[in-house]
Design an enzyme around this catalytic site. Structure first.
Site, PDB file in Angstrom:
ATOM      1  CG  HIS A   1      -3.164  -0.896  -7.228  1.00  0.00           C
ATOM      2  ND1 HIS A   1      -3.582   0.080  -5.962  1.00  0.00           N
ATOM      3  CD2 HIS A   1      -3.196  -2.148  -6.939  1.00  0.00           C
ATOM      4  CE1 HIS A   1      -3.865  -0.854  -5.005  1.00  0.00           C
ATOM      5  NE2 HIS A   1      -3.449  -2.029  -5.322  1.00  0.00           N
TER       6      HIS A   1
ATOM      7  CD  GLU B   1      -2.900   3.331  -5.532  1.00  0.00           C
ATOM      8  OE1 GLU B   1      -3.863   2.627  -6.312  1.00  0.00           O
ATOM      9  OE2 GLU B   1      -1.982   2.741  -4.966  1.00  0.00           O
TER      10      GLU B   1
ATOM     11  NE  ARG C   1      -4.327  -1.208  -0.175  1.00  0.00           N
ATOM     12  CZ  ARG C   1      -4.291  -2.099  -0.999  1.00  0.00           C
ATOM     13  NH1 ARG C   1      -3.474  -2.548  -1.788  1.00  0.00           N
ATOM     14  NH2 ARG C   1      -5.421  -2.922  -0.939  1.00  0.00           N
TER      15      ARG C   1
HETATM   16  C1  DGY Z   1      -5.539  -5.704  -3.374  1.00  0.00           C
HETATM   17  O1  DGY Z   1      -6.257  -6.647  -3.603  1.00  0.00           O
HETATM   18  O2  DGY Z   1      -5.679  -5.385  -2.132  1.00  0.00           O
HETATM   19  C2  DGY Z   1      -4.467  -5.223  -4.245  1.00  0.00           C
HETATM   20  O3  DGY Z   1      -3.856  -4.358  -3.890  1.00  0.00           O
HETATM   21  C3  DGY Z   1      -5.157  -4.920  -5.630  1.00  0.00           C
HETATM   22  O4  DGY Z   1      -4.304  -5.072  -6.677  1.00  0.00           O
END
Ligand code: DGY
Length: 323
Positions: free
Chosen positions: A288, A269, A240
């Protein structure tokens, strides 16, 4: 019989929508993404189920406003966008999608590591900018070998362990830091060694982050930490964005306090094409896409729907946060 209502903040695969429409009255947000809070707030007033994504902040105010809500089913392994404690207090279940995206995310972390160490994306830009003829010298445009390098894995859970397997086959030395060490047996199988956080920071050639974003991990990687890393060290983040203080990272990269970074996640983002990170050469940026393979995304959709169904039936989701 009156069908229960379900709201999706973004569309899902056709097979998942078909399954949902068999059972529920389904509404799917089709406008701006992420869905503006005011729209989401009004859309979930009467629904029993909500399918959301990591960009949708599900806070107290939204939860209080959704009087019939029984389940929040997020299409993600991360759930830091949801006030899960408050949801639990309100007897709203929260489902998420771990396990199925472990390999896809570990693959991405590994490919980001290869990319930044071997300067693949940078090379792509060199060709597109017509500058290939400027890099013929013996010292020009050299990357870094992975073999023999020390990889520090911060968070040796499912994804961190899957990354360790990949790194082992590239003959990397692997150290890790967790709240608690894993069993000696597992350490042996994975070929990893437990070290303190600061030891991991100072002795790794590459650090890859695999912890959730919490109050404790927020901005854990900041200038103080970058200064403790090797000057030749690289940082990879597929977890994250808020775990890193981005402003400090930009300064550390620009001032060559660390050698490079490869990121799939950001403090906020999506980032724009004018974001300061886009001006730095020794950083690889991905939008991402940790879980973004056809196979993984389909599995995630299947689980998201199953979690939702169970929650609406008053049962615990297959993968549940809390209860
Ligand atoms: C999640 O599933 O939390 C991932 O970051 C998405 O790609």
């Amino acid at each position: 019989m009156v069908k229960k209502r379900v709201f999706l903040t973004r569309t899902l695969h056709d097979f998942a929508l078909k399954e949902l429409k068999k059972r529920y009255e389904v509404e799917i947000h089709s406008g701006k993404i992420p869905i503006p809070k005011s729209i989401l707030r009004s859309k979930i007033v009467n629904v029993e189920g909500l399918i959301c994504f990591p960009y949708d902040k599900i806070d107290r105010d939204l939860i209080d406003n959704a009087k019939n809500l029984k389940i929040i089913s997020t299409y993600s392994v991360g759930f830091d966008h949801i006030d899960t404690k408050y949801a639990k207090k309100k007897k709203i279940r929260v489902g998420y999608t771990p396990e199925v995206l472990t390999d896809a995310t570990a693959d991405l972390a590994f490919s980001l590591m290869l990319d930044v160490l071997r300067r693949v994306s940078e090379g792509d830009r060199i060709i597109r900018d017509g500058k290939w003829n400027q890099i013929y010298g013996a010292y020009d445009y050299v990357g870094t070998d992975l073999q023999g390098m020390t990889l520090g894995i911060f968070g040796l859970g499912r994804i961190g362990s899957a990354l360790a397997k990949r790194a082992k086959s590239f003959d990397m030395k692997i150290i890790y830091h967790n709240r608690k060490p894993i069993s000696k047996n597992k350490e042996e199988v994975l070929g990893v060694k437990y070290v303190t956080f600061l030891k991991m920071i100072s002795s790794s050639d590459v650090i890859s982050i695999h912890v959730p974003h919490t109050k404790e991990t927020n901005h854990m990687f900041n200038m103080k930490i970058f200064k403790k890393m090797k000057k030749s060290g690289f940082l990879i983040n597929t977890a994250r964005g808020k775990i890193i203080n981005e402003k400090d990272l930009i300064e550390a990269l620009n001032k060559k306090i660390i050698a490079g970074a490869a990121l799939d996640v950001y403090e906020s983002e999506p980032i724009s094409k004018n974001h300061p990170l886009t001006k730095i050469q020794n950083v690889v940026l991905a939008p991402h896409i940790g879980s973004s393979t056809k196979e993984t995304r389909e599995k995630m959709a299947e689980i998201t729907v199953k979690n939702l169904n169970l929650g609406i039936e008053g049962k615990s989701p297959i993968y549940s946060v809390g209860y």
